[in-house]
Design an enzyme around this catalytic site. Sequence first.
Site, PDB file in Angstrom:
ATOM      1  N   THR A  59       0.849  -1.207   0.000  1.00  0.00           N
ATOM      2  CA  THR A  59       0.000   0.000   0.000  1.00  0.00           C
ATOM      3  C   THR A  59       0.876   1.245   0.000  1.00  0.00           C
ATOM      4  O   THR A  59       2.056   1.200   0.365  1.00  0.00           O
ATOM      5  CB  THR A  59      -0.943   0.023   1.226  1.00  0.00           C
ATOM      6  OG1 THR A  59      -0.139  -0.037   2.405  1.00  0.00           O
ATOM      7  CG2 THR A  59      -1.916  -1.136   1.198  1.00  0.00           C
ATOM      8  N   SER A  87      -7.279  10.219 -14.765  1.00  0.00           N
ATOM      9  CA  SER A  87      -8.622  10.732 -14.475  1.00  0.00           C
ATOM     10  C   SER A  87      -8.706  11.157 -13.011  1.00  0.00           C
ATOM     11  O   SER A  87      -9.290  12.201 -12.683  1.00  0.00           O
ATOM     12  CB  SER A  87      -9.669   9.638 -14.727  1.00  0.00           C
ATOM     13  OG  SER A  87      -9.574   9.177 -16.049  1.00  0.00           O
ATOM     14  N   TRP A 119     -10.554  14.651 -23.500  1.00  0.00           N
ATOM     15  CA  TRP A 119     -10.968  13.332 -23.031  1.00  0.00           C
ATOM     16  C   TRP A 119     -12.157  13.519 -22.090  1.00  0.00           C
ATOM     17  O   TRP A 119     -12.318  14.594 -21.502  1.00  0.00           O
ATOM     18  CB  TRP A 119      -9.802  12.634 -22.333  1.00  0.00           C
ATOM     19  CG  TRP A 119     -10.098  11.210 -21.947  1.00  0.00           C
ATOM     20  CD1 TRP A 119     -10.134  10.693 -20.684  1.00  0.00           C
ATOM     21  CD2 TRP A 119     -10.403  10.125 -22.830  1.00  0.00           C
ATOM     22  NE1 TRP A 119     -10.445   9.353 -20.740  1.00  0.00           N
ATOM     23  CE2 TRP A 119     -10.619   8.981 -22.048  1.00  0.00           C
ATOM     24  CE3 TRP A 119     -10.519  10.022 -24.227  1.00  0.00           C
ATOM     25  CZ2 TRP A 119     -10.949   7.740 -22.575  1.00  0.00           C
ATOM     26  CZ3 TRP A 119     -10.848   8.786 -24.768  1.00  0.00           C
ATOM     27  CH2 TRP A 119     -11.059   7.660 -23.947  1.00  0.00           C
ATOM     28  N   GLU A 193      -1.715  13.383 -21.973  1.00  0.00           N
ATOM     29  CA  GLU A 193      -1.159  12.836 -23.221  1.00  0.00           C
ATOM     30  C   GLU A 193       0.212  13.427 -23.497  1.00  0.00           C
ATOM     31  O   GLU A 193       0.740  13.239 -24.591  1.00  0.00           O
ATOM     32  CB  GLU A 193      -2.091  13.200 -24.396  1.00  0.00           C
ATOM     33  CG  GLU A 193      -3.490  12.664 -24.208  1.00  0.00           C
ATOM     34  CD  GLU A 193      -4.425  12.991 -25.353  1.00  0.00           C
ATOM     35  OE1 GLU A 193      -4.044  13.776 -26.247  1.00  0.00           O
ATOM     36  OE2 GLU A 193      -5.540  12.464 -25.354  1.00  0.00           O
ATOM     37  N   SER A 214      -0.914  11.198 -16.800  1.00  0.00           N
ATOM     38  CA  SER A 214      -1.394   9.813 -16.725  1.00  0.00           C
ATOM     39  C   SER A 214      -0.245   8.849 -16.993  1.00  0.00           C
ATOM     40  O   SER A 214       0.582   9.086 -17.880  1.00  0.00           O
ATOM     41  CB  SER A 214      -2.485   9.601 -17.769  1.00  0.00           C
ATOM     42  OG  SER A 214      -2.716   8.216 -17.972  1.00  0.00           O
ATOM     43  N   HIS A 219       0.638   4.958 -22.331  1.00  0.00           N
ATOM     44  CA  HIS A 219       1.220   6.307 -22.391  1.00  0.00           C
ATOM     45  C   HIS A 219       2.755   6.255 -22.485  1.00  0.00           C
ATOM     46  O   HIS A 219       3.325   5.181 -22.550  1.00  0.00           O
ATOM     47  CB  HIS A 219       0.722   7.120 -21.200  1.00  0.00           C
ATOM     48  CG  HIS A 219      -0.745   7.457 -21.335  1.00  0.00           C
ATOM     49  ND1 HIS A 219      -1.270   8.674 -20.994  1.00  0.00           N
ATOM     50  CD2 HIS A 219      -1.788   6.732 -21.813  1.00  0.00           C
ATOM     51  CE1 HIS A 219      -2.576   8.678 -21.241  1.00  0.00           C
ATOM     52  NE2 HIS A 219      -2.912   7.510 -21.735  1.00  0.00           N
ATOM     53  N   HIS A 246      -9.671   9.657   1.814  1.00  0.00           N
ATOM     54  CA  HIS A 246     -10.739   9.652   2.830  1.00  0.00           C
ATOM     55  C   HIS A 246     -10.979  10.967   3.572  1.00  0.00           C
ATOM     56  O   HIS A 246     -11.767  10.989   4.524  1.00  0.00           O
ATOM     57  CB  HIS A 246     -10.465   8.579   3.893  1.00  0.00           C
ATOM     58  CG  HIS A 246     -10.092   7.239   3.343  1.00  0.00           C
ATOM     59  ND1 HIS A 246     -10.990   6.224   3.142  1.00  0.00           N
ATOM     60  CD2 HIS A 246      -8.904   6.746   2.922  1.00  0.00           C
ATOM     61  CE1 HIS A 246     -10.369   5.160   2.653  1.00  0.00           C
ATOM     62  NE2 HIS A 246      -9.111   5.453   2.484  1.00  0.00           N
ATOM     63  N   ARG A 279      -5.835   6.523  -3.984  1.00  0.00           N
ATOM     64  CA  ARG A 279      -4.410   6.257  -3.741  1.00  0.00           C
ATOM     65  C   ARG A 279      -3.792   5.346  -4.795  1.00  0.00           C
ATOM     66  O   ARG A 279      -4.446   4.433  -5.300  1.00  0.00           O
ATOM     67  CB  ARG A 279      -4.232   5.587  -2.379  1.00  0.00           C
ATOM     68  CG  ARG A 279      -4.487   6.500  -1.214  1.00  0.00           C
ATOM     69  CD  ARG A 279      -4.284   5.797   0.104  1.00  0.00           C
ATOM     70  NE  ARG A 279      -5.182   4.699   0.293  1.00  0.00           N
ATOM     71  CZ  ARG A 279      -5.677   4.325   1.470  1.00  0.00           C
ATOM     72  NH1 ARG A 279      -5.343   4.976   2.562  1.00  0.00           N
ATOM     73  NH2 ARG A 279      -6.482   3.295   1.564  1.00  0.00           N
TER      74      ARG A 279
HETATM   75  C1  PLP Z   1      -6.398  14.210 -22.225  1.00  0.00           C
HETATM   76  C2  PLP Z   1      -6.626  13.087 -21.264  1.00  0.00           C
HETATM   77  N1  PLP Z   1      -6.996  13.357 -20.006  1.00  0.00           N
HETATM   78  C3  PLP Z   1      -7.208  12.380 -19.093  1.00  0.00           C
HETATM   79  C4  PLP Z   1      -7.025  11.059 -19.422  1.00  0.00           C
HETATM   80  C5  PLP Z   1      -7.289  10.003 -18.400  1.00  0.00           C
HETATM   81  O1  PLP Z   1      -6.162   9.270 -18.045  1.00  0.00           O
HETATM   82  P1  PLP Z   1      -6.339   7.797 -17.418  1.00  0.00           P
HETATM   83  O2  PLP Z   1      -6.639   6.881 -18.546  1.00  0.00           O
HETATM   84  O3  PLP Z   1      -5.020   7.508 -16.783  1.00  0.00           O
HETATM   85  O4  PLP Z   1      -7.441   7.851 -16.446  1.00  0.00           O
HETATM   86  C6  PLP Z   1      -6.643  10.710 -20.733  1.00  0.00           C
HETATM   87  C7  PLP Z   1      -6.443   9.306 -21.103  1.00  0.00           C
HETATM   88  O5  PLP Z   1      -5.682   8.946 -21.928  1.00  0.00           O
HETATM   89  C8  PLP Z   1      -6.448  11.753 -21.675  1.00  0.00           C
HETATM   90  O6  PLP Z   1      -6.108  11.467 -22.958  1.00  0.00           O
END
Ligand code: PLP
Length: 425
Positions: A59, A87, A119, A193, A214, A219, A246, A279
């Site tokens: 962890t 994300s 995205w 990206e 990311s 990637h 949390h 996390r």
């Molecule tokens: C511009 C952009 N933002 C966010 C993300 C999200 O990344 P992840 O897939 O790691 O959640 C991506 C995914 O490729 C992306 O292209």
Amino acid sequence: MSEREKLKRQVFEAVEAYCSAAHDFSFDSTAPIVRLHEPTFSADEINAALDCMLTTQVTMGTKVKVFEKSFCAPFGHRNGVMSNSGSSANLLAIAALANPDARDALRPGDEVIVPALSWSTTVWPLVQLGLVPVIVDVDPKTLNIETNALERAIGPKTRGVMIVHVYGNPCDMDAISTICDNHELVLIEDCCEALGASFGGSPVGAFGRFGTFSFYFSHHMTTLEGGITIAQGADDAELMRILRAHGWIREVEDQEHWRRRYPNIHPRFLFVNLGYNLRATELQGAMGMVQLPKLDGYVSARRTSAQWLLDRLERHAELLQLQSETAGGYHSWFGFPITVSSNAPFDVDDITTALNKKGIETRPIICGNIARQPGLQMYPHRVYGDLTHSDAVMARGFSFGNHQDIDRVASAYIADAIDEFVEAL
Ligand SMILES: Cc1ncc(COP(=O)(O)O)c(C=O)c1O
């Protein structure tokens, strides 16, 4: 060496032997396949992750912290917060910005400008936090947010701009920083990206109050899943450490601050805010430490193959629009995007079908125009202008891989396949 160490050594050697027998991802012209991506990791990363499993230290702990600090070094600070995806990195940035405990917190109903070509999880955190995305068109050459439209889209409720460095092409950070300064807008850079990209010598992610990255499998470098949010302010980073786990103070750097403030609550279980569980694991931190020193090499391989293809495909300029590197930018070429011209005597399906038949994988460019995706229709948002260029990318755009294993032979194979398609028209 202890018995345990000897056994571990055997495990590691077995992994090394397996990987050297099985992990050859180079292009094979006798059975040609050009995938959208090939793995960037092999025995060293697997063993780094395995070591965590074998020692049972899995962890989030020291290895994630060390990775966060190493990743941040080129940005000139230590405010990196690793999470389980790009994300989540976006979510943490926006959740921190919109938190009542934040400096100049954004409030529900405040607008944040985003490019149409983004995205989904560039935009969803805004929606999730009650903010209103304002969708703006992109420049057809760079595929990045069109800066004149960005400035015109600013309204009385606009408080922020969240840009995307599309496919690793840095946005025009001179223009965008000036607009943000002039209109007192907070800037967030989605660099998911754009690992390894820079503008005017500074890495992308260093311009905004937050920058997000990311480490997803496909990637420039990977921790399988994973992400990081970097922040200019130590206060923002501390807040993200709380939100990441949390609403707990367990991961903050300044524990004393909170203990003094709430002396009557047990400091080991003190929850000072709302929170998620985003996390990263120790395995991801360990893999990241092995991948990080390889990043520059991977990016330079991508730049070499992209430049060769740009030159080679110029002959089809009337039919195929290629992405142009932003002036002053260092593009890290996440993939190779192409938009079929509106007057071409074929459509995007014709060319991608021909390439797919030759083993060249293709995909649409990001999620096309986010304003046209059904998910966004359910939530408040504002569209600025007619989004012509983003619609064109959605209707006529595609990309193929431009990863570290594409060598000159693979690039020539792709270019020849395109020539052949055009000649047969
Ligand atoms: C511009 C952009 N933002 C966010 C993300 C999200 O990344 P992840 O897939 O790691 O959640 C991506 C995914 O490729 C992306 O292209």
